[in-house]
Motif scaffolding. Structure first.
Motif, PDB file in Angstrom:
ATOM      1  N   GLN A  21       0.838  -1.192   0.000  1.00 55.16           N
ATOM      2  CA  GLN A  21       0.000   0.000   0.000  1.00 55.16           C
ATOM      3  C   GLN A  21       0.880   1.252   0.000  1.00 55.16           C
ATOM      4  O   GLN A  21       1.984   1.250   0.551  1.00 55.16           O
ATOM      5  CB  GLN A  21      -0.904   0.027   1.234  1.00 55.16           C
ATOM      6  N   SER A  22       0.375   2.311  -0.616  1.00 55.39           N
ATOM      7  CA  SER A  22       1.102   3.575  -0.574  1.00 55.39           C
ATOM      8  C   SER A  22       0.969   4.198   0.815  1.00 55.39           C
ATOM      9  O   SER A  22      -0.031   4.016   1.500  1.00 55.39           O
ATOM     10  CB  SER A  22       0.564   4.538  -1.642  1.00 55.39           C
ATOM     11  N   ASP A  44      -3.320  -0.292  -3.695  1.00 53.49           N
ATOM     12  CA  ASP A  44      -4.244   0.651  -3.067  1.00 53.49           C
ATOM     13  C   ASP A  44      -5.717   0.347  -3.311  1.00 53.49           C
ATOM     14  O   ASP A  44      -6.579   1.101  -2.834  1.00 53.49           O
ATOM     15  CB  ASP A  44      -3.939   2.076  -3.553  1.00 53.49           C
ATOM     16  N   TYR A  48      -9.199   0.807   3.148  1.00 59.46           N
ATOM     17  CA  TYR A  48      -8.528   1.899   3.847  1.00 59.46           C
ATOM     18  C   TYR A  48      -8.574   1.647   5.349  1.00 59.46           C
ATOM     19  O   TYR A  48      -9.575   1.188   5.885  1.00 59.46           O
ATOM     20  CB  TYR A  48      -9.227   3.225   3.528  1.00 59.46           C
ATOM     21  N   ARG A  54      -1.102   5.087   5.850  1.00 61.49           N
ATOM     22  CA  ARG A  54      -1.659   5.549   4.571  1.00 61.49           C
ATOM     23  C   ARG A  54      -1.785   7.070   4.535  1.00 61.49           C
ATOM     24  O   ARG A  54      -1.557   7.680   3.502  1.00 61.49           O
ATOM     25  CB  ARG A  54      -3.047   4.964   4.312  1.00 61.49           C
ATOM     26  N   ILE A  80      -8.466   2.336  -0.303  1.00 59.79           N
ATOM     27  CA  ILE A  80      -7.486   3.418  -0.213  1.00 59.79           C
ATOM     28  C   ILE A  80      -7.602   4.336  -1.424  1.00 59.79           C
ATOM     29  O   ILE A  80      -7.574   5.561  -1.307  1.00 59.79           O
ATOM     30  CB  ILE A  80      -6.057   2.855  -0.107  1.00 59.79           C
ATOM     31  N   CYS A  81      -7.770   3.739  -2.598  1.00 63.26           N
ATOM     32  CA  CYS A  81      -7.839   4.523  -3.825  1.00 63.26           C
ATOM     33  C   CYS A  81      -9.137   5.316  -3.952  1.00 63.26           C
ATOM     34  O   CYS A  81      -9.271   6.132  -4.880  1.00 63.26           O
ATOM     35  CB  CYS A  81      -7.651   3.621  -5.042  1.00 63.26           C
ATOM     36  N   SER A 127      -4.543   8.185  -2.684  1.00 62.81           N
ATOM     37  CA  SER A 127      -3.674   7.254  -3.389  1.00 62.81           C
ATOM     38  C   SER A 127      -2.845   7.965  -4.450  1.00 62.81           C
ATOM     39  O   SER A 127      -1.633   7.762  -4.563  1.00 62.81           O
ATOM     40  CB  SER A 127      -4.500   6.135  -4.034  1.00 62.81           C
ATOM     41  N   GLN A 131       1.261   8.101  -4.203  1.00 63.65           N
ATOM     42  CA  GLN A 131       2.046   7.461  -5.262  1.00 63.65           C
ATOM     43  C   GLN A 131       2.943   8.472  -5.967  1.00 63.65           C
ATOM     44  O   GLN A 131       4.115   8.197  -6.246  1.00 63.65           O
ATOM     45  CB  GLN A 131       1.127   6.756  -6.245  1.00 63.65           C
ATOM     46  N   ASP A 149       0.570  -0.272 -10.625  1.00 65.77           N
ATOM     47  CA  ASP A 149      -0.571  -0.161  -9.724  1.00 65.77           C
ATOM     48  C   ASP A 149      -1.423  -1.405  -9.900  1.00 65.77           C
ATOM     49  O   ASP A 149      -1.722  -1.802 -11.035  1.00 65.77           O
ATOM     50  CB  ASP A 149      -1.365   1.109 -10.070  1.00 65.77           C
TER      51      ASP A 149
END
Length: 240
Positions: A21-22, A44, A48, A54, A80-81, A127, A131, A149
């Motif tokens: 994960q970022s 991602d 979350y 994160r 997350i994204c 995200s 990134q 990704d």
């Protein structure tokens, strides 16, 4: 980028891969892992987690390490994204906090372009922000790893099954996992796929002169860059 283009771009990758994960302005160990692999895949499109790396990290202050947190909200029913931060005031707030605590750092003035890159932009997606920052910081550290990704690879499955599926899709022969994954990763699935599995072992990185004492190693890589400048890579991988 279309799927055919992505697949063609990744088809030559047949070596070592990491999937993670970022994070927001990660510590130097995160970049050490990126440096270890040929391809680093941001992961991602998973749930979350609030009060996690994160959306936050630590920097040094007169009162010791302090959390620097993006106000991403507490909703856990999103990936997350999918995390959006419409209120952009946090960027200037974070920049001010960094400037207040690092204005006497040896490489503060030289780092103005870096701070401009991190905080003078209109990105609202967590995200995308993370990134972009990680790729830029990797370049400053001289890392030549390729990035991708997991969303571009369209691989389904649960936990280890999905990880192995992603690795197979990019032709990986070795996977380096974070050490915390030992507790849940299904190791036989890697052997069945013919993929070597290794766990990252973070060394005791060398200390350096921070703006405040006592020394704390578990802070954002920004601390390292502002304090030692071009010598930052040597404080992760040793002198060339």
């Amino acid at each position: 980028m279309n799927k055919d283009g992505v697949k063609a771009n990744l088809s030559k990758v047949d070596h070592c891969v990491a999937i993670l994960q970022s994070n927001y302005l990660p510590w130097r160990g995160y970049f050490d892992l990126i440096h270890d692999v040929d391809l680093f895949i941001f992961y991602d499109d998973v749930q979350y987690t609030h009060s996690d790396w994160r959306h936050r990290n630590k920097l040094m202050t007169r009162d010791g390490p302090r959390w620097l947190s993006i106000p991403a909200g507490h909703d856990l029913k999103r990936l997350i994204c999918e995390v959006e931060i419409p209120d952009q005031s946090w960027k200037q707030q974070h920049r001010r906090i960094i400037e207040q605590n690092y204005r006497n750092a040896p490489f503060f003035k030289e780092s103005e372009p870096l701070l401009d890159f991190l905080y003078e932009n209109a990105l609202t997606n967590l995200s995308d922000y993370n990134q972009r920052a990680i790729k830029y910081l990797s370049g400053i550290l001289g890392i030549h790893t390729k990035f991708s990704d997991s969303r571009l690879l369209a691989v389904d499955g649960r936990k280890t099954e999905r990880l192995v599926g992603i690795l197979e899709k990019v032709g990986a022969t070795k996977y380096i996992s974070g050490p915390s994954a030992r507790s849940y990763i299904e190791e036989p699935m890697f052997a069945e796929a013919g993929i070597e599995l290794a766990y990252k072992e973070y060394p005791v990185y060398p200390a350096y002169q921070q703006c405040f004492s006592p020394f704390s190693p578990l802070v954002t890589v920004l601390d390292l860059l502002l304090c030692v400048g071009p010598q930052a890579p040597a404080h992760i991988w040793g002198k060339p």
